[in-house]
Design an enzyme around this catalytic site. Structure first.
Site, PDB file in Angstrom:
ATOM      1  N   LYS A 193       0.868  -1.192   0.000  1.00  0.00           N
ATOM      2  CA  LYS A 193       0.000   0.000   0.000  1.00  0.00           C
ATOM      3  C   LYS A 193       0.896   1.231   0.000  1.00  0.00           C
ATOM      4  O   LYS A 193       2.074   1.174   0.391  1.00  0.00           O
ATOM      5  CB  LYS A 193      -0.887   0.013   1.246  1.00  0.00           C
ATOM      6  CG  LYS A 193      -2.158   0.848   1.103  1.00  0.00           C
ATOM      7  CD  LYS A 193      -3.227   0.150   0.279  1.00  0.00           C
ATOM      8  CE  LYS A 193      -4.512   0.962   0.255  1.00  0.00           C
ATOM      9  NZ  LYS A 193      -5.582   0.270  -0.474  1.00  0.00           N
TER      10      LYS A 193
ATOM     11  N   LEU B  34     -19.789   8.452   1.082  1.00  0.00           N
ATOM     12  CA  LEU B  34     -20.327   8.501  -0.275  1.00  0.00           C
ATOM     13  C   LEU B  34     -19.258   8.912  -1.282  1.00  0.00           C
ATOM     14  O   LEU B  34     -19.461   9.784  -2.122  1.00  0.00           O
ATOM     15  CB  LEU B  34     -21.521   9.458  -0.341  1.00  0.00           C
ATOM     16  CG  LEU B  34     -22.776   9.002   0.408  1.00  0.00           C
ATOM     17  CD1 LEU B  34     -23.815  10.121   0.421  1.00  0.00           C
ATOM     18  CD2 LEU B  34     -23.356   7.740  -0.218  1.00  0.00           C
ATOM     19  N   GLY B  35     -18.104   8.256  -1.173  1.00  0.00           N
ATOM     20  CA  GLY B  35     -17.088   8.428  -2.205  1.00  0.00           C
ATOM     21  C   GLY B  35     -17.482   7.637  -3.438  1.00  0.00           C
ATOM     22  O   GLY B  35     -18.649   7.276  -3.620  1.00  0.00           O
ATOM     23  N   HIS B  36     -16.521   7.321  -4.280  1.00  0.00           N
ATOM     24  CA  HIS B  36     -16.828   6.594  -5.519  1.00  0.00           C
ATOM     25  C   HIS B  36     -17.523   5.269  -5.227  1.00  0.00           C
ATOM     26  O   HIS B  36     -18.521   4.916  -5.861  1.00  0.00           O
ATOM     27  CB  HIS B  36     -15.546   6.347  -6.311  1.00  0.00           C
ATOM     28  CG  HIS B  36     -14.912   7.591  -6.852  1.00  0.00           C
ATOM     29  ND1 HIS B  36     -15.547   8.425  -7.732  1.00  0.00           N
ATOM     30  CD2 HIS B  36     -13.697   8.147  -6.623  1.00  0.00           C
ATOM     31  CE1 HIS B  36     -14.769   9.444  -8.037  1.00  0.00           C
ATOM     32  NE2 HIS B  36     -13.637   9.305  -7.371  1.00  0.00           N
ATOM     33  N   VAL B  37     -16.987   4.511  -4.261  1.00  0.00           N
ATOM     34  CA  VAL B  37     -17.549   3.196  -3.950  1.00  0.00           C
ATOM     35  C   VAL B  37     -18.873   3.330  -3.209  1.00  0.00           C
ATOM     36  O   VAL B  37     -19.870   2.669  -3.543  1.00  0.00           O
ATOM     37  CB  VAL B  37     -16.557   2.351  -3.123  1.00  0.00           C
ATOM     38  CG1 VAL B  37     -17.184   1.020  -2.732  1.00  0.00           C
ATOM     39  CG2 VAL B  37     -15.266   2.122  -3.899  1.00  0.00           C
TER      40      VAL B  37
END
Length: 355
Positions: free
Chosen positions: A82, A183-186
């Site tokens: 990472k 509520l990001g992209h995913v």
């Protein structure tokens, strides 16, 4: 001043920890390789405004270990790694910064592949890729996989249905109250799938534009981040940052299923026991959210769409098996998943010794 790459002494069980600095571009980052037992390390790059260098270091260590587990249990032929960039993803990005980061990744000679994570877009990764072939999740190229977020969301959604079936007796989500935290992209992609499936949505995010969009387009109820654990819900889907499940928050949680995209959802490993004691079915995050890295693995291995589709379908079946073994053995779902990973890594290490 040139790019400065400093090897730090990694904790026991880790292979490499690198601190990267580039004064000209403002890059301040860590790259961590936890394990290459199963193959070259792979894991996304996160850009976050960490309060301190120590916070960033702790996060990259936790995330890299999680990627080892995620990649191993998904049988991707990849190890775990990472990277984190310290900075505000809305104000601190520049081409020079991502080019410097690309050179840092390249210096590892293929031991680590990077891709998008929180705060990083395919456009950002394209700049990184201009400096190294070990940047994936790209929008163009022969085997480009693009943004991994939709794949992550689909895997979480399918696992959530498995969890609902086990707990409520049906995979039908109609009328089920599902709280999506983040509520990001995913998170947004998952919320859209849940809305289409007939779930009653509750959403929480600091980004008010995202919250308003969910309210307008998906009919979602809104709660502030401080009110998340006081909400009545059937299913909790954490899709923001990790460490949100603590002894205190679990004691307040009304959900019967926890299934979300966030990494490292448990503040400490013993929280899995707290959840089980309260009759809450916890679906291990690194199994559930493997869709994104499956997509990226197809790009790394130069495989086609069938590779991604087959492995994405396998996520839900793996969760079904984990839940069944947990029920029959009396172990927590995290213990069952950890045993699976330990067996996979032991076999991979043995093969590497014999080779």
């Amino acid at each position: 001043m040139a790019l400065v790459i400093t090897d730090e002494t990694p904790p026991a069980g880790y292979e490499r920890l690198v601190h990267v600095e580039d004064v000209e571009s403002g890059l301040d980052a860590f790259i961590c390789i936890h394990s290459t037992a199963c193959g070259p390390a792979a894991g996304g790059c996160r850009m976050w405004n960490y309060a301190s260098l120590d916070d960033a270091r702790r996060d990259v260590l936790r995330l890299a270990e999680g990627m080892t587990c995620k990649n191993a249990i998904a049988d991707l032929g990849l190890g775990g790694g990472k990277s984190v960039i310290i900075g505000n993803s809305r104000t601190d990005k520049s081409e020079a910064l991502f080019r410097a980061f690309g050179r840092a990744v390249d210096s590892l000679g293929g031991l680590y592949y990077t891709a998008e994570d929180v705060g990083i877009t395919p456009d950002d990764m394209a700049i990184v890729a201009s400096e190294t072939p070990y940047a994936v999740g790209l929008n163009s190229g022969a085997h480009a996989s693009g943004d991994p977020s939709p794949f992550t969301a689909e895997g979480v959604f399918q696992c959530l249905r498995v969890g609902a079936e086990q707990v409520f007796g049906s995979a039908d989500l109609t009328g089920k109250r599902v709280l999506v935290q983040g509520l990001g992209h995913v998170g947004m992609a998952l919320a859209e799938k849940l809305h289409a499936a007939g779930a009653v949505l509750i959403v929480s995010d600091l980004n008010q534009n995202a919250v308003k969009r969910a309210q307008t387009d998906l009919g979602a109820e809104i709660c502030s981040p401080e009110e998340v654990f006081s909400q009545q819900m059937d299913i909790f889907a954490p899709c923001a940052l990790g460490g949100i499940l603590t002894a205190e928050t679990v004691a307040r949680l009304t959900a019967k299923v926890v299934c979300g995209a966030a990494n490292n959802q448990l503040a400490t490993p013993d929280i899995a026991g707290h959840l089980r004691a309260r009759g809450i079915s916890y679906l291990p995050d690194y199994v559930v959210n493997g869709g994104g890295i499956i997509s990226v693995a197809g790009e790394i291995h130069r495989r086609g769409e069938n590779y991604r589709r087959e492995r994405l379908a396998g996520i839900a079946e793996r969760i079904r098996r984990i839940l069944a073994l947990s029920q029959s053995s009396g172990k927590t779902t995290t213990e069952v998943a950890s045993d699976m990973v330990a067996d996979i890594l032991a076999q991979a290490s043995s093969r590497r010794v014999l080779a």
